[in-house]
Design a protein around this motif. Structure first.
Motif, PDB file in Angstrom:
ATOM      1  N   HIS A   1      47.744  45.289  44.734  1.00 46.72           N
ATOM      2  CA  HIS A   1      46.248  45.401  45.369  1.00 46.72           C
ATOM      3  C   HIS A   1      45.521  44.238  46.363  1.00 46.72           C
ATOM      4  O   HIS A   1      44.723  45.689  47.186  1.00 46.72           O
ATOM      5  CB  HIS A   1      45.702  45.202  43.922  1.00 46.72           C
ATOM      6  CG  HIS A   1      43.479  45.770  44.221  1.00 46.72           C
ATOM      7  ND1 HIS A   1      43.614  47.315  44.003  1.00 46.72           N
ATOM      8  CD2 HIS A   1      42.546  45.402  43.700  1.00 46.72           C
ATOM      9  CE1 HIS A   1      42.382  47.484  44.210  1.00 46.72           C
ATOM     10  NE2 HIS A   1      41.582  46.019  43.786  1.00 46.72           N
TER      11      HIS A   1
ATOM     12  N   LEU B   1      53.969  38.396  31.107  1.00 48.78           N
ATOM     13  CA  LEU B   1      52.204  39.343  31.182  1.00 48.78           C
ATOM     14  C   LEU B   1      51.459  38.651  32.789  1.00 48.78           C
ATOM     15  O   LEU B   1      50.851  39.294  33.634  1.00 48.78           O
ATOM     16  CB  LEU B   1      51.770  39.143  30.579  1.00 48.78           C
ATOM     17  CG  LEU B   1      51.312  40.281  28.568  1.00 48.78           C
ATOM     18  CD1 LEU B   1      50.644  40.021  28.129  1.00 48.78           C
ATOM     19  CD2 LEU B   1      51.631  41.925  29.231  1.00 48.78           C
ATOM     20  N   GLY B   2      52.806  37.768  32.749  1.00 48.01           N
ATOM     21  CA  GLY B   2      51.403  36.760  33.795  1.00 48.01           C
ATOM     22  C   GLY B   2      51.932  37.060  35.534  1.00 48.01           C
ATOM     23  O   GLY B   2      51.154  37.906  35.799  1.00 48.01           O
TER      24      GLY B   2
ATOM     25  N   ILE C   1      53.492  39.730  35.515  1.00 45.54           N
ATOM     26  CA  ILE C   1      53.615  41.673  35.564  1.00 45.54           C
ATOM     27  C   ILE C   1      51.607  42.193  37.089  1.00 45.54           C
ATOM     28  O   ILE C   1      51.418  42.319  37.326  1.00 45.54           O
ATOM     29  CB  ILE C   1      53.259  42.845  34.410  1.00 45.54           C
ATOM     30  CG1 ILE C   1      54.875  41.917  34.530  1.00 45.54           C
ATOM     31  CG2 ILE C   1      52.379  44.098  34.329  1.00 45.54           C
ATOM     32  CD1 ILE C   1      54.919  43.215  32.454  1.00 45.54           C
ATOM     33  N   LYS C   2      50.659  40.565  36.030  1.00 45.09           N
ATOM     34  CA  LYS C   2      49.144  41.103  36.106  1.00 45.09           C
ATOM     35  C   LYS C   2      49.631  40.482  37.860  1.00 45.09           C
ATOM     36  O   LYS C   2      48.527  40.983  38.903  1.00 45.09           O
ATOM     37  CB  LYS C   2      48.169  39.834  35.167  1.00 45.09           C
ATOM     38  CG  LYS C   2      47.954  41.049  34.033  1.00 45.09           C
ATOM     39  CD  LYS C   2      47.378  41.716  34.054  1.00 45.09           C
ATOM     40  CE  LYS C   2      46.951  42.417  32.765  1.00 45.09           C
ATOM     41  NZ  LYS C   2      46.730  43.739  32.576  1.00 45.09           N
ATOM     42  N   GLY C   3      49.778  39.632  38.114  1.00 48.23           N
ATOM     43  CA  GLY C   3      50.084  38.473  39.448  1.00 48.23           C
ATOM     44  C   GLY C   3      51.091  39.916  40.215  1.00 48.23           C
ATOM     45  O   GLY C   3      50.636  39.727  41.727  1.00 48.23           O
ATOM     46  N   ARG C   4      51.811  39.780  40.299  1.00 49.37           N
ATOM     47  CA  ARG C   4      52.246  41.718  41.395  1.00 49.37           C
ATOM     48  C   ARG C   4      50.848  42.626  41.506  1.00 49.37           C
ATOM     49  O   ARG C   4      51.075  42.495  42.498  1.00 49.37           O
ATOM     50  CB  ARG C   4      53.346  42.114  40.376  1.00 49.37           C
ATOM     51  CG  ARG C   4      54.228  40.802  40.912  1.00 49.37           C
ATOM     52  CD  ARG C   4      55.611  41.913  40.314  1.00 49.37           C
ATOM     53  NE  ARG C   4      56.805  40.554  40.398  1.00 49.37           N
ATOM     54  CZ  ARG C   4      58.425  41.641  40.260  1.00 49.37           C
ATOM     55  NH1 ARG C   4      58.974  41.992  39.637  1.00 49.37           N
ATOM     56  NH2 ARG C   4      59.541  39.933  40.546  1.00 49.37           N
ATOM     57  N   GLN C   5      50.673  42.701  39.815  1.00 47.91           N
ATOM     58  CA  GLN C   5      50.068  44.015  40.553  1.00 47.91           C
ATOM     59  C   GLN C   5      48.326  43.852  41.239  1.00 47.91           C
ATOM     60  O   GLN C   5      48.012  44.061  42.128  1.00 47.91           O
ATOM     61  CB  GLN C   5      48.770  44.423  38.971  1.00 47.91           C
ATOM     62  CG  GLN C   5      49.582  45.177  38.156  1.00 47.91           C
ATOM     63  CD  GLN C   5      49.455  45.085  36.418  1.00 47.91           C
ATOM     64  OE1 GLN C   5      48.555  45.253  36.283  1.00 47.91           O
ATOM     65  NE2 GLN C   5      50.226  46.140  35.922  1.00 47.91           N
ATOM     66  N   ALA C   6      47.747  42.136  40.894  1.00 45.15           N
ATOM     67  CA  ALA C   6      46.937  41.847  41.719  1.00 45.15           C
ATOM     68  C   ALA C   6      47.672  41.517  43.038  1.00 45.15           C
ATOM     69  O   ALA C   6      46.430  42.097  44.238  1.00 45.15           O
ATOM     70  CB  ALA C   6      46.863  40.432  41.413  1.00 45.15           C
TER      71      ALA C   6
END
Length: 58
Positions: free
Chosen positions: A53, A42-43, A45-50
């Protein structure tokens, strides 16, 4: 004779409890490792999204 039976009974009870505790610890370690892997995924995935963005803002 009665004292020997008590000692054998207590030792058997301690061994059974120790086996149950070790089994529980093994399952807790397995559950903990699974949770750790999920958190890492999850970390990432969230890092790639950030990052994506932030790249779109520029």
């Amino acid at each position: 004779m009665r004292a020997m039976l008590w000692v054998v009974g207590v030792v058997a009870g301690v061994l059974i409890l120790l086996g149950l505790i070790l089994e529980a610890v093994r399952w807790l370690i397995i559950i903990g490792l699974i949770a750790l892997v999920i958190v890492i995924i999850l970390g990432v995935i969230k890092g790639r999204q950030a990052m994506s963005h932030q790249a779109r803002r520029r």
